[in-house]
Design a protein around this motif. Structure first.
Motif, PDB file in Angstrom:
ATOM      1  N   SER B  58       0.847  -1.185   0.000  1.00 31.54           N
ATOM      2  CA  SER B  58       0.000   0.000   0.000  1.00 31.54           C
ATOM      3  C   SER B  58       0.892   1.247   0.000  1.00 31.54           C
ATOM      4  N   LYS B  59       0.456   2.283  -0.754  1.00 31.99           N
ATOM      5  CA  LYS B  59       1.217   3.540  -0.860  1.00 31.99           C
ATOM      6  C   LYS B  59       1.578   4.125   0.499  1.00 31.99           C
ATOM      7  N   ARG B  60       0.637   4.017   1.470  1.00 36.81           N
ATOM      8  CA  ARG B  60       0.884   4.664   2.762  1.00 36.81           C
ATOM      9  C   ARG B  60       1.995   3.971   3.557  1.00 36.81           C
ATOM     10  N   HIS B  61       2.392   2.757   3.151  1.00 34.81           N
ATOM     11  CA  HIS B  61       3.510   2.084   3.826  1.00 34.81           C
ATOM     12  C   HIS B  61       4.830   2.316   3.108  1.00 34.81           C
ATOM     13  N   TYR B  62       4.774   3.074   1.990  1.00 35.64           N
ATOM     14  CA  TYR B  62       5.934   3.208   1.116  1.00 35.64           C
ATOM     15  C   TYR B  62       7.171   3.761   1.834  1.00 35.64           C
ATOM     16  N   ASN B  63       7.001   4.874   2.564  1.00 34.67           N
ATOM     17  CA  ASN B  63       8.154   5.503   3.229  1.00 34.67           C
ATOM     18  C   ASN B  63       8.780   4.592   4.288  1.00 34.67           C
ATOM     19  N   GLY B 100      -3.530   2.664  -5.702  1.00 36.37           N
ATOM     20  CA  GLY B 100      -3.239   2.809  -4.275  1.00 36.37           C
ATOM     21  C   GLY B 100      -2.045   2.005  -3.810  1.00 36.37           C
TER      22      GLY B 100
END
Lengths: 203, 203
Positions: B58-63, B100
């Protein structure tokens, strides 16, 4: 270190490490075979040692667990309908059942290998795997892990990974259940069939 | 069925079942070997096909994911520091990255087998396993699953079961990491050492 305690020297630690390296890797087949040789259940007399599975669960899950076991047994997916319960504080094979827990003991399918082995049919557990159930009939193996090539129990892997769906198979007739893949010399096939018929009268 | 649709007859279903039985069980070693034969990375020219791992997250876990990858690479636990990111909508090997999500591509350690194989060193991946790290040094294999005896990737099993503790190993110097166990003919040991030295200049 005076009276304060003892330390393991670097040399001792090294020794400990080397000693453990060769001990640690034991493929699961060795454990299974030693259980098969130790079991001595006599089908005709109906007595002797069998191989068991045990599950330690929280007391508050006890009723639910028993209902599920009954369902699985009734649908014909268990090796035997026999179940034994040990309460907290009871000692089973040197292990004490912890506070707030119960131990549920069921018959392990390797007991079958033991009975056949002692009846002179050399049987080898080859793989633990998953079998697809379609319309209440076993259709095919979908995954396999070799007993002689794994240090972990294949069936524990398949349960833990959540790849199986035993309850779904029991309730709807379609799902994935755990199963063993065994090998016998082909010439013993008629003898195996006779032995299995004899076993059915026990269940 | 008139114009309402089509049904698969019982006979057709039976056919489909039989067709699938033999196709489904493919041990993971077959897939790995075909990847090894297909890869053609040339060490001297620094180009060619390599084998990759991809993870869709998921994009929000990318960093967070990128920070963890950087940490693992810096500690020396990755095959290569090269990482490639594909954004949503991009097509990778015929697969589209879903909305996403991002796809993180890293180098797979089987690339090493491919390079050595094409350099004339017959190398066989034998087991996927877990290695205990003690004081930042690999100590021993603690569990193994054979590549030729499993339909599932052993390393996926060890990650999924949560038996490994890679981050703990990276951060504290003590833990369990995933590793492969490979075999080469013993006479090729000096040649393998030379080849590995050559590879180090690439990292």
């Amino acid at each position: 270190m005076g009276y304060d305690g003892r330390v393991i020297t670097e040399k001792g630690l090294e020794e400990l490490r080397n000693a453990l390296v060769t001990d640690r890797i034991g493929f699961i087949i060795t454990k299974i075979e030693s259980l098969i040789f130790k079991a001595n259940f006599d089908v005709r007399q109906g007595k002797g040692n069998v191989i068991i599975n045990n599950a330690v669960i929280s007391k508050r899950h006890y009723n639910t667990a028993l209902k599920i076991i009954r369902k699985v047994v009734s649908a014909g997916y268990a090796v035997s309908p026999l179940v034994r319960i040990f309460e907290e504080g009871e000692v089973v094979e040197g292990r004490i059942v912890p506070k707030g827990k119960v131990m549920i003991v069921t018959l392990c399918s390797i007991t079958l290998d033991a009975i056949l082995h002692h009846a002179g049919i050399p049987i080898s557990p080859m793989f633990g795997g998953m079998v697809q159930i379609l319309e209440r009939k076993p259709l095919r193996f979908t995954d396999l892990i070799s007993y002689s090539g794994s240090t972990l129990d294949p069936l524990e892997i398949f349960s833990a990974k959540g790849l199986s769906s035993v309850l779904k198979a029991v309730e709807t007739g379609n799902g994935y259940v755990l199963a063993n893949f065994r090998e016998i010399p082909m010439t013993l096939w008629p003898r195996l069939r006779r032995s299995l018929k004899g076993l059915k009268s026990l269940v």
